[in-house]
Design an enzyme around this catalytic site. Structure first.
Site, PDB file in Angstrom:
ATOM      1  N   LYS A   1       0.843  -1.194   0.000  1.00  0.00           N
ATOM      2  CA  LYS A   1       0.000   0.000   0.000  1.00  0.00           C
ATOM      3  C   LYS A   1       0.874   1.237   0.000  1.00  0.00           C
ATOM      4  CE  LYS A   1       0.581   1.795   4.305  1.00  0.00           C
ATOM      5  NZ  LYS A   1       1.122   3.142   4.569  1.00  0.00           N
TER       6      LYS A   1
ATOM      7  N   VAL B   1      10.888  -4.432   3.049  1.00  0.00           N
ATOM      8  CA  VAL B   1      10.748  -4.586   4.491  1.00  0.00           C
ATOM      9  C   VAL B   1      11.022  -3.247   5.174  1.00  0.00           C
ATOM     10  CG1 VAL B   1      11.680  -5.749   6.534  1.00  0.00           C
ATOM     11  CG2 VAL B   1      11.404  -7.013   4.387  1.00  0.00           C
ATOM     12  N   ALA B   2      10.161  -2.898   6.146  1.00  0.00           N
ATOM     13  CA  ALA B   2      10.319  -1.656   6.910  1.00  0.00           C
ATOM     14  C   ALA B   2      10.426  -0.454   5.981  1.00  0.00           C
ATOM     15  CB  ALA B   2      11.537  -1.724   7.835  1.00  0.00           C
ATOM     16  N   GLY B   3       9.576  -0.444   4.945  1.00  0.00           N
ATOM     17  CA  GLY B   3       9.663   0.610   3.943  1.00  0.00           C
ATOM     18  C   GLY B   3       8.485   1.546   3.916  1.00  0.00           C
ATOM     19  N   GLY B   4       7.547   1.428   4.860  1.00  0.00           N
ATOM     20  CA  GLY B   4       6.373   2.283   4.852  1.00  0.00           C
ATOM     21  C   GLY B   4       5.329   1.857   3.846  1.00  0.00           C
TER      22      GLY B   4
ATOM     23  N   ALA C   1       3.555  -1.222   4.262  1.00  0.00           N
ATOM     24  CA  ALA C   1       2.658  -2.164   4.946  1.00  0.00           C
ATOM     25  C   ALA C   1       2.866  -3.607   4.521  1.00  0.00           C
ATOM     26  CB  ALA C   1       1.194  -1.751   4.754  1.00  0.00           C
TER      27      ALA C   1
ATOM     28  N   ASP D   1      -3.198  -0.985   9.445  1.00  0.00           N
ATOM     29  CA  ASP D   1      -3.185  -1.122   7.989  1.00  0.00           C
ATOM     30  C   ASP D   1      -3.726  -2.462   7.501  1.00  0.00           C
ATOM     31  OD1 ASP D   1      -2.077   1.388   7.591  1.00  0.00           O
ATOM     32  OD2 ASP D   1      -0.012   0.651   7.592  1.00  0.00           O
TER      33      ASP D   1
END
Length: 323
Positions: free
Chosen positions: A10, A115-118, A120, A156
């Site tokens: 997303k 991963v951990a990229g904003g 979701a 989310d």
């Protein structure tokens, strides 16, 4: 028996953030869009062997046994899965606990979402696990039950079930599909190092001690989506967390400037970052922006939106996504 469910990344076309509530959560008024970067989650009964249907080539796999469940994670060449937990803290395993139907399960996650990229990715995995578990056991729970389970897992997760383009309020978990007559072309640039969502929110609070109790509504953006107008949408894109993310990681501002100079209508931080996304005027335009950014960045991806929410792609029983 096994069931594989695909769930999309997303992005937030609008992310309005209010002052923290008494419970510590920030009220949100956000517009989500699902785009064509996917994680595949296969849930199997423990007596069978899972088989991932992801089209990407895994770069590594880690696994662990948690109580009676086990989990493995693999990723495309650009996805570093080393930091993805494989114990009971993994949100996909928590999703199985949320809707347990007896017995042990094997969970196999094949990731294309950074991963951990904003974007979701964890929420997508949780939504996929919820739906896969439901279809694997032929529970056929009503959509509102699945959405309630999703909301208990994270803000989310309900959107990851619904997909498309939707407005989220509350903590983001109250999701309502909205009219979107466009096909939107995006270029996505993940970062090699993640950015802590709690830290971005804390920095937002430091930068905006006088934030309103309720964020502004995305009126102009909703109109742009309804008309399918790329330039109008570009002007209306908004992220209240971008200032905090760029202040913590100034190179993100440089990246946004490069993408816009390379032809993007607009660049912005995705959610809490550090992934940046660029809206382009067409598929051809996205190819030009991708080429321009690829000269300076190792990983540059293209995607289109909106796409469907969590949906079955392989199973031994009949069923698809939410009804």
């Amino acid at each position: 028996m096994s069931t594989t469910v695909r769930a999309a990344a997303k992005i937030n076309l609008h992310l309005g953030v209010g002052a923290p509530r008494e419970d510590g959560f920030h009220p949100l008024d956000t517009v989500y869009q699902a785009i064509s970067l996917y994680d595949d989650v296969t849930v199997s009964t423990a007596s069978s062997t899972p088989s991932s249907t992801a089209s990407s080539t895994p770069n590594s796999t880690v696994s662990s046994t948690v109580a009676e469940d086990s989990l493995s994670v693999s990723g495309s060449s650009y996805v570093d899965v080393a930091g993805v937990p494989t114990d009971a803290t993994n949100i996909a395993l928590r999703a199985l606990d949320e809707a347990r139907c007896g017995g042990a399960h094997l969970v196999e996650i094949a990731k294309q979402i950074p991963v951990a990229g904003g974007m979701a990715g964890g929420s997508a995995d949780a939504a996929a696990a919820l739906l896969a578990h439901d279809r694997l056991h032929d529970l056929r729970q009503p959509d509102d039950v699945l959405l309630a389970q999703a909301a208990r897992l994270g803000s989310d997760v309900p959107f990851s079930l619904v997909g498309g383009t939707a407005r989220g309020r509350g903590r983001g978990e109250v999701v309502e599909p909205i009219v979107d007559h466009g096909t939107w072309w995006w270029v996505v640039v993940p970062a090699a190092v993640g950015l802590s969502t709690p830290e971005v929110y804390r920095h937002f609070d430091r930068l905006h001690p006088d934030a309103p109790a309720q964020p502004a509504e995305p009126t102009e953006l909703l109109a742009a989506l309804a008309r399918g107008e790329p330039v109008r949408l570009a002007r209306a894109l908004h992220n209240d967390l971008q200032e905090a993310a760029v202040d913590l990681r100034p190179e993100l501002g440089d990246l946004i400037d490069r993408g816009e100079a390379g032809g993007a209508l607009r660049g912005m931080v995705s959610g809490s970052g550090p992934t940046c996304v660029f809206l382009c005027d067409s598929q051809e335009g996205s190819a030009e922006v991708l080429a321009a950014l690829s000269a300076s960045y190792d990983v540059v991806l293209s995607a289109v939106g909106p796409v469907a929410g969590a949906h079955v792609v392989d199973m031994h029983q009949v069923g698809t996504g939410l009804r």
